[in-house]
Write a protein that holds these residues in place. Structure first.
Motif, mmCIF file in Angstrom:
data_model
loop_
_atom_site.group_PDB
_atom_site.id
_atom_site.type_symbol
_atom_site.label_atom_id
_atom_site.label_comp_id
_atom_site.label_asym_id
_atom_site.label_seq_id
_atom_site.Cartn_x
_atom_site.Cartn_y
_atom_site.Cartn_z
ATOM 1 N N VAL A 2 7.979 5.113 6.124
ATOM 2 C CA VAL A 2 7.922 5.123 4.660
ATOM 3 C C VAL A 2 8.903 6.165 4.141
ATOM 4 N N ALA A 3 9.769 5.776 3.206
ATOM 5 C CA ALA A 3 10.786 6.672 2.656
ATOM 6 C C ALA A 3 10.336 7.271 1.330
ATOM 7 N N ILE A 8 -2.263 10.720 2.949
ATOM 8 C CA ILE A 8 -2.336 9.604 2.003
ATOM 9 C C ILE A 8 -1.858 8.322 2.688
ATOM 10 N N VAL A 9 -0.787 8.440 3.466
ATOM 11 C CA VAL A 9 -0.306 7.282 4.224
ATOM 12 C C VAL A 9 -1.397 6.799 5.174
ATOM 13 N N GLU A 10 -2.054 7.709 5.851
ATOM 14 C CA GLU A 10 -3.132 7.318 6.767
ATOM 15 C C GLU A 10 -4.278 6.658 6.008
ATOM 16 N N ALA A 11 -4.606 7.220 4.843
ATOM 17 C CA ALA A 11 -5.698 6.664 4.048
ATOM 18 C C ALA A 11 -5.385 5.233 3.618
ATOM 19 N N PHE A 69 10.063 0.877 2.754
ATOM 20 C CA PHE A 69 9.089 0.619 3.815
ATOM 21 C C PHE A 69 9.735 -0.277 4.852
ATOM 22 N N GLU A 70 9.555 0.050 6.124
ATOM 23 C CA GLU A 70 10.011 -0.845 7.185
ATOM 24 C C GLU A 70 9.029 -0.733 8.334
ATOM 25 N N TYR A 71 8.861 -1.808 9.069
ATOM 26 C CA TYR A 71 7.946 -1.769 10.210
ATOM 27 C C TYR A 71 8.617 -2.381 11.426
ATOM 28 N N GLY A 72 8.133 -1.998 12.603
ATOM 29 C CA GLY A 72 8.769 -2.475 13.823
ATOM 30 C C GLY A 72 10.234 -2.065 13.821
ATOM 31 N N ALA A 109 0.828 -1.205 0.000
ATOM 32 C CA ALA A 109 0.000 0.000 0.000
ATOM 33 C C ALA A 109 0.863 1.255 0.000
ATOM 34 N N MET A 110 1.872 1.282 0.883
ATOM 35 C CA MET A 110 2.719 2.460 0.968
ATOM 36 C C MET A 110 3.616 2.611 -0.261
#
Lengths: 354, 354, 354, 354
Positions: free
Chosen positions: B292-293, B333-336, B244-247, B234-235
């Protein structure tokens, strides 16, 4: 889709848990008439499997693929290719001690809460065992894309990084060491670190870099199925992956446009390639390169405080056979996923123009 | 799917180019009976639109959404929600000078090669204009998920980073400045840098951090549609995103398992949260946070050497109205996109158990 | 999708040809926690298989399903259910004589033209063998929908028709005779006709009627995935099917609205049911009944003029083992497909309302 | 998919209710570079719309399509084609009297039960108004398939049937009369019957036959997306359809194989064509012909006993503007759906072979 299929046209659907009778999958949408090289498929399987070296898990699997359909006289028929891989060495007894325990940073807790039932043997469906099926499908996708070169390698383990740009590396050296790092100096340090982790019953993370070369222009389906977005999803779906970046990645976020833009040569190639071979979500013919971050595997050989399904205190202690670092074994999986993505877009791109 | 739909159940399909008559979309699968707050939807649209401040693009759009179906007496009917947003201020004449030119690091070249025809006005379909449609759908998804808190903010611009963990930030301050950075000190520096870029006709990249709180346990559909894999896709589908990276993300790749594992509390929460709220691809109830980069926007106000579609030398010079830094505008947009992903998995999770 | 998957949530993907090593499939999206009755699944398999009686094909298959995943301690885990069924009695040598021949009204010609390669043994993927996989999945779907009654039966063979409305039939008698016709008088005539066909080496067509009772209100997803449209597609995908009608069907086309409308009772049921239990593409709680037309099987034991792949004259003569009438064997397949459709809509309907 | 999209590659997603502001859709996957003939699209719209003659509904709609994207300088760009059609003459006041009433054999009851909310004006989403969007997309699909001939016509109204095979009809005469029947004798009788129905405030059903000629060999994706199965689903999704048959249809069910098989000519064509141009679910190059059964429209101008949403007795009396027979107006819709199905398979077939 409920998560067990990947791809739109060239589509893989898989099944199987680490300790069930077998794992397997169905590859749909592979064009008819492709001559398959079964030795090459087996080679990919061998690259992935455990028990290959002293630094990886000691679980031994024959990992022999049985193709059950979709292939006739060595060629794809256009009908779905069903295959199974037996689980021959799962040692269920190794996991009875964790029947009700939620191991830290594993999928035990979440699977139990989501499904209300949990196959506690090993990781069940959450185990990396299912990635063997991805490698089978990826191997076939690679053969469909015979002109395209897909090379992944370990670019870091813990705090040890290759300090050269990929253009200075010789990919043919990747398979020469157990870490799958084509830079011999870094490889030696990485191997050392991993052995240390193994001795301590600990684990360590790392990153894999993947380079796709000779990619045709035009692959990718904006705006939602951009090529790099599908690659990102593909890589993030691999166990233990925490991050994905392509082209200039997170470094690009620090840069200025005047430094970041790739200027065109008269023939359509670009002088620099911070774009990572993808512009507007579509391949532009330049090398596509991306990096995938793997966290350290959660199964460590040290005691950890945890809880059981009733919320009581418990101890988690890894027994069985585990990897101090999964990153070398993930190299063929990264390549397989890249091949699946490219194959799908390759076919979709054939029907883009009237 | 050919790239213009996102989601399985809660599904958004969009259309529209930056300089066509209008953009719009269809939201399918939104459950019936949801009372819509149209002011809230408009607010999200306002957050995203250009011309809000001196640091962003000066293009003025009313950005008024016209809902054409699927809503009756203020409630969703369960039938598809069609909507359009007019393009009222596209200034086509601003782009005639680039009719045959391939602007560096834009999608001009790739769209032309893929489709054989290219709407040269602005970015056409590749322009970020279509993200307005994502914000409409995301605003509705947010209302479906009324208990869940979704907060994104700018965490870096160029080499300026917030130096606090997100837990020390007050999200209510995000909208207080044009950079959308809740840390006032960093915000001031970022604003300064962006103004400098504007003056120089240059652009700069940055990163956005997003935190999802109060997420139910069980969202995500392994093995391919893992929650973080869909968030990543999505991102990455948003214009200019490179990573994109998480945690623990790329940092986690440097860590050891003994340091990285999140130990459980008796109630099922975890003491640390390097997992980023997702284990085995399924939410575990802890905060989900990801980064998000964004690369620097390719349209700069400086002359660049380039080529035209015949391969001849040409000069690309940005005219019209452009952003020195898109990152603040990308926050909604990221939130959406996060809301769309969570809504889809929220609905899918309702049918996971018998 | 390239044709080998059926369903959106409760989704079946199959593989396998009549003369390959095995056939099988993957069932995705079955909710976790469903206790499976394996005997009931086997019973459905037995109903379908050949060699049961003197009037059907003499091919003998054990038709034993091997479940490989997705089931733990007798319950579904929510992970995909993979299964295989061995082809143990395919007698490949029976088909060598047709290697290059296009049998009339078979799929030989079209498969060869579409794919450029053809597994000439039996019908390959076009053979009805793959329907065994549908029966496995349908059997599991039936258990998910334990309250719903699904009863199919043979309503005509050749020109012999049951002359009673279905409400006057006792469905428990369907399995009492080899024709699977619950009306004993008609059954005897049908059996007689089929034996005559067998003696002449000929085949005959027929129709199956299916009645679904105790269906919840609300199943169906207009406007394209209307319940009867999906049922129609499901039935038409079965080998040899030439037509589908539901409710008043083709007879309704001759009627007037004043005679055709179903008047409501105060409790929401209707006095008549020409609607066939579906209005606006959504179930209304009344019986759903539909009829499926099967052409006579194309494989007859008489010589026929035909051509080979080079266009030369050839003779097609059926050898091997064939059915004079497939309609009795198709009864469990019709039920299985109905169960798959209802299961999918049943799950989708759970997320229709906020 | 939740029912509002049709197609895999050439995909139409629609929105809109009979009494909302507008209806519309998005066509995704149309290859780039197709020059569009807008007059031809308008012509199809005119064929479908109400108010054309004294025998059909008197509702007047301009039915003007507004294309909002995906077309540049008269050619498709490969990006999604969004379009809207305004509802200009809906007369909401005509329906206020049925606010809580469930009209017999309409979708009022089922939509209310499924969604818990119902747009009572006209048929809302269940109204045939949305078929206007299908005609737009079908018109574009027809232009993609410029070599293929698609001809539908009314073959029966009530008990009046054309008594000639289609090969003896002149399709150019279909548009010469309001019934759209190319056989003048039958057309006159049909028109007479329909006028009688109109006078009595009643309605009558009928059938449409559709013939597809010049179809390439190889279209269709077995085993689930067989060409005739998708055609069946497409037709059954049209309002008021109760049945579908192709080739020999229900008559074939009465026949013997020795009479039913189509014998090959040396050039691959067949002497007879009871197969209806499809074998094994794939087109064989011969004419594809099928028949669609329409029930009489449920809205009649006579009083009917019914109930309201509370279960109380009520009277349903049609006011507003209605069709005594929808079959003539459905002819362009049947053609449009056929075009959509063929276009999708046409594109999929391009990637069947390596």
């Amino acid at each position: 889709m409920a998560g067990n299929s990947f791809g739109t046209i060239f589509k893989l659907t898989t099944f199987g848990e680490s300790h069930g009778a077998a794992i397997g999958g169905i590859i749909d949408g592979c064009p008819a008439g492709l001559s398959l090289n079964f030795e090459a498929i087996n080679l990919e399987m061998q690259r992935r499997k455990p028990g290959q070296s002293a630094i990886v898990t000691q679980r031994k699997e024959a990992d022999e693929v049985k193709f059950l359909s979709g292939i006739f006289e060595g060629k794809t028929t256009g009908t779905p290719i069903g295959f199974t891989i037996e689980n021959t060495d799962q040692k269920s007894k190794d996991y009875s001690h964790i029947k009700d325990i939620y191991r830290p940073s594993h999928a035990d807790f979440t699977y139990d809460k989501k499904y209300g039932v949990r196959d506690y043997r090993g990781g069940g469906r959450s185990s990396a065992r299912e990635t063997a099926c991805r490698v089978v499908a990826g191997a076939i996708a690679k053969q469909l894309l015979s002109e395209i070169k897909i090379n992944a390698f370990v670019s870091s383990v813990g705090e040890i990084f290759i300090d050269k740009p990929y253009q200075d590396l010789d990919f043919s050296k990747t398979e020469n060491n157990v870490v799958r790092c084509p830079d011999e100096t870094s490889a030696a340090k990485m191997e050392s670190l991993i052995r240390e982790m193994r001795k301590n019953g600990d684990t360590v993370g790392g990153t894999i870099t993947c380079v796709l070369q000779n990619i045709p222009v035009g692959l990718g389906e904006p705006v939602f199925d951009k090529l790099h977005a599908e690659l990102g999803k593909a890589m993030l779906s691999i166990n233990a992956v925490k991050g994905f970046e392509y082209g200039s990645g997170f470094c690009g976020a620090k840069m200025k446009g005047s430094d970041h833009n790739d200027i065109f040569n008269p023939d359509g190639t670009t002088k620099s390639n911070l774009s990572g071979g993808i512009q507007g979500g579509i391949s532009n013919g330049m090398d596509i390169y991306f990096r995938v971050a793997f966290k350290p595997v959660a199964t460590i050989m040290q005691k950890q405080d945890t809880i059981d399904s009733a919320g009581n205190k418990a101890i988690a202690e890894g027994k069985g056979r585990h990897d101090p670092c999964v990153v070398p074994r993930a190299v063929p999986i990264v390549e397989a996923m890249a091949a699946l993505v490219i194959a799908d877009f390759y076919l979709l791109n054939k029907i883009s123009r009237h």
